[in-house]
Design a protein around this motif. Sequence first.
Motif, mmCIF file in Angstrom:
data_model
loop_
_atom_site.group_PDB
_atom_site.id
_atom_site.type_symbol
_atom_site.label_atom_id
_atom_site.label_comp_id
_atom_site.label_asym_id
_atom_site.label_seq_id
_atom_site.Cartn_x
_atom_site.Cartn_y
_atom_site.Cartn_z
ATOM 1 N N HIS A 76 -3.208 8.747 14.232
ATOM 2 C CA HIS A 76 -3.062 7.517 13.608
ATOM 3 C C HIS A 76 -3.718 6.237 14.401
ATOM 4 C CE1 HIS A 76 0.340 9.335 11.629
ATOM 5 N NE2 HIS A 76 0.664 10.180 12.674
ATOM 6 N N VAL A 77 -4.977 6.584 14.689
ATOM 7 C CA VAL A 77 -5.648 5.714 15.461
ATOM 8 C C VAL A 77 -6.581 4.896 14.566
ATOM 9 C CG1 VAL A 77 -5.526 6.926 17.643
ATOM 10 C CG2 VAL A 77 -7.587 7.516 16.028
ATOM 11 N N GLY A 78 -6.678 5.238 13.594
ATOM 12 C CA GLY A 78 -7.542 4.502 12.418
ATOM 13 C C GLY A 78 -8.974 4.966 12.404
ATOM 14 N N TRP A 79 -9.211 5.975 13.163
ATOM 15 C CA TRP A 79 -10.893 6.198 12.992
ATOM 16 C C TRP A 79 -10.947 7.569 12.984
ATOM 17 C CZ3 TRP A 79 -14.669 2.883 11.917
ATOM 18 C CH2 TRP A 79 -14.410 1.571 12.372
ATOM 19 N N THR A 80 -11.451 8.411 11.895
ATOM 20 C CA THR A 80 -11.606 10.023 12.003
ATOM 21 C C THR A 80 -12.178 10.363 13.285
ATOM 22 O OG1 THR A 80 -12.020 9.713 9.789
ATOM 23 C CG2 THR A 80 -12.428 11.762 10.720
ATOM 24 N N SER A 103 7.040 8.704 8.765
ATOM 25 C CA SER A 103 6.298 9.979 8.614
ATOM 26 C C SER A 103 4.971 10.192 9.208
ATOM 27 C CB SER A 103 5.851 10.187 7.232
ATOM 28 O OG SER A 103 5.380 11.276 6.952
ATOM 29 N N LEU A 104 4.803 11.229 10.167
ATOM 30 C CA LEU A 104 3.683 11.350 11.257
ATOM 31 C C LEU A 104 2.721 12.547 10.646
ATOM 32 C CD1 LEU A 104 5.320 11.131 14.334
ATOM 33 C CD2 LEU A 104 4.326 9.306 13.196
ATOM 34 N N GLY A 105 3.286 13.380 9.866
ATOM 35 C CA GLY A 105 2.194 14.633 9.473
ATOM 36 C C GLY A 105 2.951 15.422 8.934
ATOM 37 N N ASN A 149 -7.827 15.642 9.385
ATOM 38 C CA ASN A 149 -7.663 14.652 10.452
ATOM 39 C C ASN A 149 -6.810 13.444 9.835
ATOM 40 O OD1 ASN A 149 -8.772 15.447 12.960
ATOM 41 N ND2 ASN A 149 -10.620 15.829 11.412
ATOM 42 N N GLY A 150 -6.008 12.938 10.777
ATOM 43 C CA GLY A 150 -5.159 11.605 10.220
ATOM 44 C C GLY A 150 -5.856 10.294 10.625
ATOM 45 N N VAL A 151 -5.866 9.265 9.773
ATOM 46 C CA VAL A 151 -6.520 8.270 9.666
ATOM 47 C C VAL A 151 -5.418 7.318 9.387
ATOM 48 C CG1 VAL A 151 -8.319 6.283 9.206
ATOM 49 C CG2 VAL A 151 -8.830 9.068 9.346
ATOM 50 N N ALA A 152 -5.036 6.347 10.199
ATOM 51 C CA ALA A 152 -3.807 5.266 9.820
ATOM 52 C C ALA A 152 -3.960 4.471 8.406
ATOM 53 C CB ALA A 152 -3.762 4.158 11.049
ATOM 54 N N MET A 192 0.829 -1.247 0.163
ATOM 55 C CA MET A 192 -0.153 -0.029 0.001
ATOM 56 C C MET A 192 0.852 1.500 -0.162
ATOM 57 S SD MET A 192 -2.730 1.170 2.855
ATOM 58 C CE MET A 192 -3.818 -0.337 2.394
ATOM 59 N N THR A 193 0.550 2.067 -0.818
ATOM 60 C CA THR A 193 1.282 3.266 -1.111
ATOM 61 C C THR A 193 1.083 4.306 0.395
ATOM 62 O OG1 THR A 193 1.232 3.491 -3.333
ATOM 63 C CG2 THR A 193 1.835 5.564 -2.264
ATOM 64 N N PRO A 194 1.966 4.705 1.113
ATOM 65 C CA PRO A 194 1.725 5.504 2.243
ATOM 66 C C PRO A 194 1.256 6.759 1.895
ATOM 67 C CG PRO A 194 4.139 5.400 1.758
ATOM 68 C CD PRO A 194 3.516 4.572 0.852
ATOM 69 N N PRO A 195 0.279 7.397 2.711
ATOM 70 C CA PRO A 195 -0.337 8.534 2.486
ATOM 71 C C PRO A 195 0.874 9.768 2.343
ATOM 72 C CG PRO A 195 -0.773 8.017 4.776
ATOM 73 C CD PRO A 195 0.040 6.630 3.935
ATOM 74 N N THR A 196 0.263 10.749 1.463
ATOM 75 C CA THR A 196 1.142 11.935 1.438
ATOM 76 C C THR A 196 0.458 13.281 1.819
ATOM 77 O OG1 THR A 196 0.471 12.187 -0.783
ATOM 78 C CG2 THR A 196 2.492 10.938 -0.199
ATOM 79 N N PRO A 197 1.215 14.327 2.242
ATOM 80 C CA PRO A 197 0.498 15.596 2.690
ATOM 81 C C PRO A 197 -0.342 16.342 1.758
ATOM 82 C CG PRO A 197 2.700 15.694 3.395
ATOM 83 C CD PRO A 197 2.783 14.429 2.255
ATOM 84 N N LEU A 198 -1.340 16.815 2.122
ATOM 85 C CA LEU A 198 -2.337 17.519 1.064
ATOM 86 C C LEU A 198 -1.433 18.657 0.606
ATOM 87 C CD1 LEU A 198 -4.933 18.137 0.218
ATOM 88 C CD2 LEU A 198 -5.577 19.833 2.119
ATOM 89 N N GLN A 199 -1.745 18.772 -0.972
ATOM 90 C CA GLN A 199 -1.026 20.008 -1.479
ATOM 91 C C GLN A 199 -2.118 21.028 -1.432
ATOM 92 O OE1 GLN A 199 2.341 20.476 -2.780
ATOM 93 N NE2 GLN A 199 2.420 18.543 -1.311
#
Length: 645
Positions: free
Chosen positions: A456-460, A387-389, A412-415, A1-8
């Motif tokens: 990074h908890v998995g739920w918005t 990468s955390l954010g 909001n981060g979602v794992a 799975m491609t890791p998420p990247t920051p919003l542009q």
Amino acid sequence: MTPPTPLQLPPADEALAWVRERTATGLAAARELVDGLRTDPPAEPEGVLRRWDEVTLTLSNVGAIAGLFSNAHPDLEVRTACEEAEIEVDKLVTELRQDRALYDVFDALDPAGLDPTGARLLEKTLEEFRRAGVDQDDATRSRLAEISERITAIDQEFSRNIRDDVRSVRATPEQLAGLPEDWLAEHPVDDDGLVTVTTDYPDAVPARMFVRDREVRRQVTVAFLERGWPDNEPLLKELFDLRHEYANLVGYSDWASYDAAVKMIEKGPAIPEFIDRIAQAAQGPMERDLAVVMERFRQDVPDAEAITSADAIYYEELVRKEQHDVDSQLVRTYFPFDKVRQGLLDVTGRLFGLRYEPAEDAVLWHGDVTAYDVFSTADGESGDGESLGRIYLDLHPREGKYKHAAQFTITNGVAGRQLPEGALLCNFNKGLMEHDHVVTLFHEFGHLVHHVLGGHVGWTRFSGVATEWDFVEAPSQMLEEWAWDADVLQTFATNADGEPIPADLVARMRAADDFGKGLQARQQMFYASVSYWFHTERPADLSRKQVELQERYSPYRFIDGTHFFANFGHLGGYSSAYYTYMWSLVIAKDLFSAFDPDDLFDVDVATRYRDRILAAGGTKDAADLVADFLGRPYTFDAYAAWLAR
């Protein structure tokens, strides 16, 4: 799975179209997901919750950036479009939470097959539906929707009036005697031989602290207290009435009771009980501190029977200088902004196992903004880490920008799905900073770290700072302690000659800060009482009620003709719950008791705190998070001991 990247984010000239497209696309996507839930929900309970969480994430992606840009973007048209987007998101959220068919999908789920976090999400989801009036009749639901939309619009206008109402006082250089030389150098004399002092914090705070001319201090204070008036008074009255009506329609006696039901405090009437408990505990320290201030005040004003905030800040500062040997103008020479910002990153990086790297690809909405990518150092200082954010720091005042200090969500981060991103909006000087502002920066950055680590908890629904609202300040209040420690400060607080701030000066600063805490606690209870009683009593005469509460709780007397409530921005977001700052402080003092004051970077304690408090987000009740960290329930003891010493 491609890791998420920051919003542009968009360039300035594309921001308006980008916001409108993002809003339209996001709202349409959310509606499509909901349609699928109604007509063909997944067979398993977790699948239903995952689909709903995707709706939540989609809407938060629209609402969060709109909330940031409406308060920070330099383009008025963009700010206006974002305010409109916020209204559209709130309108759809209300519509969905009042949808009986959708509610029935969740109500039919069996929680037995869910893990504890999934069961918690189901419980919270059903609760949010009921609090929105899903079980009311059609007419009532329609009225609740109208009220919700109008409340959002009022809150926006209320905040806008404060943000845009920058007032000023003009004075001669002689009248501004006492101000720091660097401040005066940044405020040149105009063609009339006068200097302009605005109500923005980098102007108003030093003027109220240092200007010797009593009349100028009074003028600046009055201008500061009058922001937003008279326009905001009718808005507040309407806001209080609408919130009360909403609470009644969903079965609560008043708004404070409705609001408290989902907080640690649980019941509205417990709020004034808490306020009075703190006020009583602070009575002795307040009287002791006030007597010292009044004695010094009467040296200059012999017949004074009381003191107002127009004089209190100045004379409290004099007491600190004369009796505690703390000269704030000397102190600030150790806190140039650039060093403080880097020091903050270094301290929090060391404490929480983080590394910040400048985000070279980040698009910034203003030239003053800086952006950093956040990584874990779990793989070692030189390793890439996880990468955390991404974080953005927008820390200086400008026209049209939010006037206080706060953390704003970008995503909001979602794992595995989306990285957490956030921004700080503050209003600090670009040159030397007062130490009080250094403490504020540490506090607000605490919210940003909480948002990133908890993303990074998995739920918005449980991402980041998603605990009960009367706990969210506690981690940030605790982080302030690192801005008071001499060993910590000496790592970055250096003067123009590179000399670190002396440890004995920091010790005197501590003693001087302790001197005023009784005054501060009572002033905070005045603010908390305004927040609560304005919502429960909904007084016809707001000024009269303010004076009554100020006389009961505040150490400072009312200044005739001022209307502080008109710029009390917390009446918007915090509504009746400003007490939460002090409630959180009680918990923060208990949290800090677990740290060794001689080793604030102890890895075991810091890691346990990071993992059990911050990284857990909202996956547990706040009381349980605290107990997980402390090994026991939180108590009032640490706060009481701190207040009494």
